[in-house]
Scaffold this motif. Structure first.
Motif, short mmCIF file in Angstrom:
data_model
loop_
_atom_site.label_atom_id
_atom_site.label_comp_id
_atom_site.label_asym_id
_atom_site.label_seq_id
_atom_site.Cartn_x
_atom_site.Cartn_y
_atom_site.Cartn_z
N UNK A 95 0.85 -1.20 0.00
CA UNK A 95 0.00 0.00 0.00
C UNK A 95 0.88 1.25 0.00
N UNK A 96 1.60 1.43 -1.10
CA UNK A 96 2.54 2.55 -1.27
C UNK A 96 1.91 3.57 -2.20
N UNK A 97 1.52 4.71 -1.64
CA UNK A 97 0.88 5.76 -2.41
C UNK A 97 1.90 6.73 -3.01
N UNK A 98 3.19 6.39 -2.91
CA UNK A 98 4.25 7.25 -3.42
C UNK A 98 5.23 7.67 -2.35
N UNK A 99 4.84 7.48 -1.09
CA UNK A 99 5.69 7.85 0.05
C UNK A 99 6.44 6.64 0.61
#
Length: 463
Positions: free
Chosen positions: A386-390
């Motif tokens: 669950x990596x939204x970019x951070x």
């Protein structure tokens, strides 16, 4: 919808300023239809809202470039095109049967800010989180099961550039594994994917009762029980309850394992060991009369049901074992371990089918009673994708304790030690007795590290 006023944490850890709540609808057109939940989804014991928290660190590549609230909000809207039932509302039909009205109304979303760095939170991130009310959206009515948003999401930006993702999930429409799948889809879309790598599958009819239903196994979880209303009222009063969590690392597990007879040492998993230990200590703490029957409910993922990849409904059943309270409290730990093993061994495909059938025949009775302890193992859920970019969250888990159930949570301390955290909720005096019983079980002495203003306790064997 009116936003609840921001309030400083009673622990002095952080004060959160919330924006007005809003509804996030699917980013594209979705069908308007009724989708029936399975007979397993509709169990009474799943009719509650599950709180979860994910803690994201700052990412230098995103610093000053993107607002996490904006990114998460947009990603959720895109993911809802594929998971459009989550944007609908639960309705209750004949015979207590639940359906999702796919209205497209949306999920609840709040963005917020907290003047604190992620590093300052330390081990207070583990459940039960003492600042849960500040980082979890709790608009009036959003905790109901019928006719309310199925997901409530709050993104709390932190001073360091990281953020906290707080989620309240209507447990009837999905379990924690299904939520993980939805979040992973949203995260992929946030990172530029055009379509999620795993597409959702509904097919809830797979876990409906047979026609005709037939009970072929023993299911004590559906026994008719006379409930002690006085004790139940005490356990249900939040003002009377103490919230603690207990960390079990390799040393604690090894200490408890010394209690087992030789033939069980190599045959017993950490889950079996901890479940037996906690059930015994909790029964001692509640001072249940020796002749009273106590129950252990193991929440177990159902095997061999032909559930397709992408299915995001509940696939768990309860396997219950019984004991006289006095026998459980006075017998060696091996007695309780054998009962836990028995509960796990009961769960076959036929057991699951019989369980679903029994729930329909019995009218979906409630499972939880004051003399029942339920355990759910969430250590293998993992929110690593669950990596939204951070980047990936430093921690993500169920965020609260409950009176009747403990969720086992995988956790790494700020000192880098990996283990399992078990949140517990008991009346204050019973909690004191529980800690004493657990300390005796560990046997090598204890030292308590308090976090969240005393809302978390580590039971630690001496070095």
């Amino acid at each position: 919808m009116a936003s609840p006023p921001p309030s400083p944490s009673s622990l002095g850890l952080l004060a959160v300023k919330r924006h007005e709540p809003e509804l996030i609808s699917p980013a594209g057109a979705t069908p308007r239809e009724l989708k029936t939940l399975s007979d397993l989804d509709g169990q009474e014991w799943l009719r509650f809202v599950l709180p979860l928290l994910l803690f994201y660190p700052n990412s230098p590549s995103m610093e000053g470039q993107e607002d996490p609230a904006r990114v998460v909000k947009g990603a959720l809207a895109m993911a809802l095109v594929y998971y459009y039932p989550l944007a609908g509302r639960i309705r209750e039909g004949p015979d207590h049967k639940l359906v999702v009205d796919c209205t497209g109304e949306g999920i609840l979303f709040v963005e917020a800010d907290a003047d604190v760095n992620l590093e300052e939170l330390g081990d207070s991130m583990r459940p039960p989180c003492g600042f849960l009310d500040e980082v979890l959206c709790n608009v009036a009515g959003s905790g109901d099961i019928i006719g309310c948003p199925l997901l409530s999401v709050q993104v709390t930006r932190l001073r360091c550039g990281g953020f906290i993702l707080g989620i309240r999930l209507n447990h009837t429409v999905s379990d924690i594994f299904g939520l993980k799948q939805f979040l992973e889809a949203a995260a992929e879309l946030a990172r530029g994917a055009h379509v999620p790598s795993r597409l959702p599958v509904w097919q809830r009819e797979i876990l409906n009762a047979r026609d005709p239903p037939r009970v072929t196994c023993t299911h004590h979880e559906f026994d008719d029980i006379v409930i002690d209303t006085g004790s139940a009222a005490i356990m249900s009063d939040p003002k009377n309850m103490a919230h603690r969590s207990f960390f079990f690392g390799p040393r604690e597990v090894a200490s408890i394992k010394k209690r087992l007879p030789h033939h069980l040492v190599s045959r017993s998993s950490t889950y079996e060991l901890l479940t037996a230990c906690l059930w015994k200590c909790r029964t001692i703490a509640l001072e249940i009369k020796p002749d009273e029957v106590v129950r252990l409910s193991c929440v177990i993922n159902a095997p061999g049901l032909g559930v397709p990849r992408g299915y995001y409904g509940s696939t768990s059943v309860i396997a219950m074992v019984l004991s006289k309270a006095g026998h459980l409290c006075t017998s060696p730990l091996g007695y309780a371990v054998e009962l836990v093993k028995k509960a796990k061994e009961m769960v076959s495909e036929e057991y699951v089918r019989s369980f679903i059938d029994a729930s329909v025949i019995k009218g979906r009775p409630k499972h939880m009673t004051v003399r029942n302890y339920a355990v759910s193992n969430t250590t293998k859920v993992g929110f690593e994708e669950a990596d939204f970019g951070w980047g990936t969250p430093v921690h993500g888990s169920v965020a609260s304790a409950f009176p009747w159930i403990s969720s086992y949570v995988k956790y790494k301390t700020r000192k880098g030690e990996e283990g399992i955290v078990v949140p517990m909720m008991l009346p204050e005096r019973a909690m004191q007795r529980f800690q004493e019983a657990l300390a005796k079980m560990i046997d090598e002495g204890t030292a308590a590290d308090d976090h969240c203003g005393g809302d978390s306790t580590t039971i630690r064997s001496k070095l």
